[in-house]
Design an enzyme around this catalytic site. Structure first.
Site, PDB file in Angstrom:
ATOM      1  N   GLY A  27      43.773  38.502  41.641  1.00 42.77           N
ATOM      2  CA  GLY A  27      43.020  37.928  42.760  1.00 42.77           C
ATOM      3  C   GLY A  27      43.003  36.423  42.669  1.00 42.77           C
ATOM      4  N   THR A  29      40.572  34.150  42.219  1.00 41.26           N
ATOM      5  CA  THR A  29      39.792  33.505  41.146  1.00 41.26           C
ATOM      6  C   THR A  29      40.528  33.653  39.808  1.00 41.26           C
ATOM      7  OG1 THR A  29      37.870  34.294  42.363  1.00 41.26           O
ATOM      8  CG2 THR A  29      37.438  33.229  40.259  1.00 41.26           C
ATOM      9  N   ASP A  85      34.678  41.720  43.806  1.00 41.09           N
ATOM     10  CA  ASP A  85      34.331  41.640  45.231  1.00 41.09           C
ATOM     11  C   ASP A  85      32.814  41.645  45.427  1.00 41.09           C
ATOM     12  OD1 ASP A  85      37.059  41.661  46.078  1.00 41.09           O
ATOM     13  OD2 ASP A  85      37.105  43.752  45.467  1.00 41.09           O
ATOM     14  N   LYS A  95      35.344  46.272  42.824  1.00 42.81           N
ATOM     15  CA  LYS A  95      36.583  45.512  42.697  1.00 42.81           C
ATOM     16  C   LYS A  95      37.701  46.233  43.435  1.00 42.81           C
ATOM     17  CE  LYS A  95      37.934  43.879  38.776  1.00 42.81           C
ATOM     18  NZ  LYS A  95      38.456  42.711  39.518  1.00 42.81           N
ATOM     19  N   GLY A  96      38.830  45.555  43.526  1.00 38.50           N
ATOM     20  CA  GLY A  96      40.027  46.242  43.997  1.00 38.50           C
ATOM     21  C   GLY A  96      40.446  45.950  45.416  1.00 38.50           C
ATOM     22  N   GLY A  98      42.047  43.595  46.225  1.00 37.29           N
ATOM     23  CA  GLY A  98      43.411  43.073  46.065  1.00 37.29           C
ATOM     24  C   GLY A  98      44.414  44.183  45.771  1.00 37.29           C
ATOM     25  N   GLU A 104      43.462  46.833  36.529  1.00 42.35           N
ATOM     26  CA  GLU A 104      42.310  46.011  36.144  1.00 42.35           C
ATOM     27  C   GLU A 104      41.359  46.823  35.259  1.00 42.35           C
ATOM     28  OE1 GLU A 104      42.086  43.018  39.995  1.00 42.35           O
ATOM     29  OE2 GLU A 104      40.845  44.783  39.987  1.00 42.35           O
ATOM     30  N   LYS A 122      29.274  36.512  46.214  1.00 39.51           N
ATOM     31  CA  LYS A 122      29.632  37.872  45.779  1.00 39.51           C
ATOM     32  C   LYS A 122      28.430  38.652  45.247  1.00 39.51           C
ATOM     33  CE  LYS A 122      34.207  37.322  46.263  1.00 39.51           C
ATOM     34  NZ  LYS A 122      35.176  37.256  45.194  1.00 39.51           N
TER      35      LYS A 122
HETATM   36  C1  A5P Z   1      41.858  42.605  42.829  1.00 42.76           C
HETATM   37  O1  A5P Z   1      42.297  43.931  42.934  1.00 42.76           O
HETATM   38  C2  A5P Z   1      40.381  42.531  42.862  1.00 42.76           C
HETATM   39  O2  A5P Z   1      39.674  43.403  42.076  1.00 42.76           O
HETATM   40  C3  A5P Z   1      39.863  41.120  42.682  1.00 42.76           C
HETATM   41  O3  A5P Z   1      39.378  40.887  41.398  1.00 42.76           O
HETATM   42  C4  A5P Z   1      38.776  40.904  43.641  1.00 42.76           C
HETATM   43  O4  A5P Z   1      39.247  41.346  44.908  1.00 42.76           O
HETATM   44  C5  A5P Z   1      38.303  39.454  43.712  1.00 42.76           C
HETATM   45  O5  A5P Z   1      39.283  38.666  44.284  1.00 42.76           O
HETATM   46  P1  A5P Z   1      39.073  37.137  44.585  1.00 42.76           P
HETATM   47  O6  A5P Z   1      38.938  36.450  43.287  1.00 42.76           O
HETATM   48  O7  A5P Z   1      40.339  36.762  45.303  1.00 42.76           O
HETATM   49  O8  A5P Z   1      37.873  37.006  45.454  1.00 42.76           O
END
Ligand code: A5P
Length: 222
Positions: A27, A29, A85, A95-96, A98, A104, A122
């Protein structure tokens, strides 16, 4: 938003020590973190081994000249850094979004320390909304029915344009919508008991250290 992410990623960097094996989340971050980690590692000539949770994190790590390893090359993961998320008051996570939730969870749950980097946006009282669920493709429709049986108001297969999104594990992802998640532990388990489900985006079994970045670039931890 970027300021918040950058602030939490900078703070996370303070947990890194020479010789560590590090889980790299996915993701935006996590990508900021990987970039900072690369800079730190080169500047201080650190010997780090990194296990990424997605192809994009792996590419980013390699670009940053970090050493990328797999489970067969390491004894343990000292620490994992990832985004989220949603984070609730008890530090349960969603999460997830992405699409990388399975890898993860494989990495984050096994790390001795798990650090989550988020902006204040968040933080929620109770987890709610989309719970991504990775499923074996042939079980798509039956799993949706069973998720509705568990209380989901809606289930949509994640799309990429007009096609179904395919995860890095060659599976589908169902976005199940839960208006309010009263018991994240129970729901994480119940969803994973559905035959055909690989895993889901509720992370309730590993208490993370949560680093929250604020708009003024300050951070706090809980
Ligand atoms: C990826 O699959 C996610 O679990 C990310 O960790 C989550 O969507 C946070 O993403 P951002 O850092 O882009 O907000």
């Amino acid at each position: 938003m970027e300021i918040e992410k950058l602030a939490s990623a900078k703070e996370a960097l303070k947990f890194v020590k020479d010789g560590m094996t590090i889980g790299l989340g996915s993701g935006s971050t996590a990508e900021i973190f990987i970039e900072l980690l690369g800079e730190k590692s080169r500047k201080e000539n650190l010997n780090l081994s990194c296990i990424p949770t997605s192809i994009s994190s792996m590419k980013k790590a390699k670009k940053e000249k970090l050493k990328v390893v797999g489970f067969n090359q390491i004894e343990k993961i000292d620490i994992a850094f990832d985004g989220a998320d949603q984070v609730d008051k008890k530090k349960f996570l969603l999460k997830g979004l992405g699409g990388a939730l399975v890898k993860e969870k494989i990495v984050d749950y096994r790390a001795e320390k798990f650090v989550v980097m988020v902006g204040e946006n968040k933080l929620v009282k109770k987890l709610n909304g989309i719970v991504p669920v990775e499923v074996i493709p042939m079980a798509e429709e039956v799993v949706k029915k069973e998720l509705i049986g568990l209380g989901a108001q809606k289930c949509d297969t994640r799309m990429e344009g007009k096609k179904r999104f395919i995860s890095e594990n060659s599976n589908l992802i169902i976005h199940s919508f839960f208006e309010k998640i009263e018991n994240p532990k129970k729901l994480e388990e119940e969803i994973n008991e559905i035959v055909g489900v690989v895993d889901n985006g509720i992370f309730s079994k590993k208490k993370p250290i949560v680093l929250v970045g604020k708009k003024d670039a300050s951070t706090y931890r809980f």
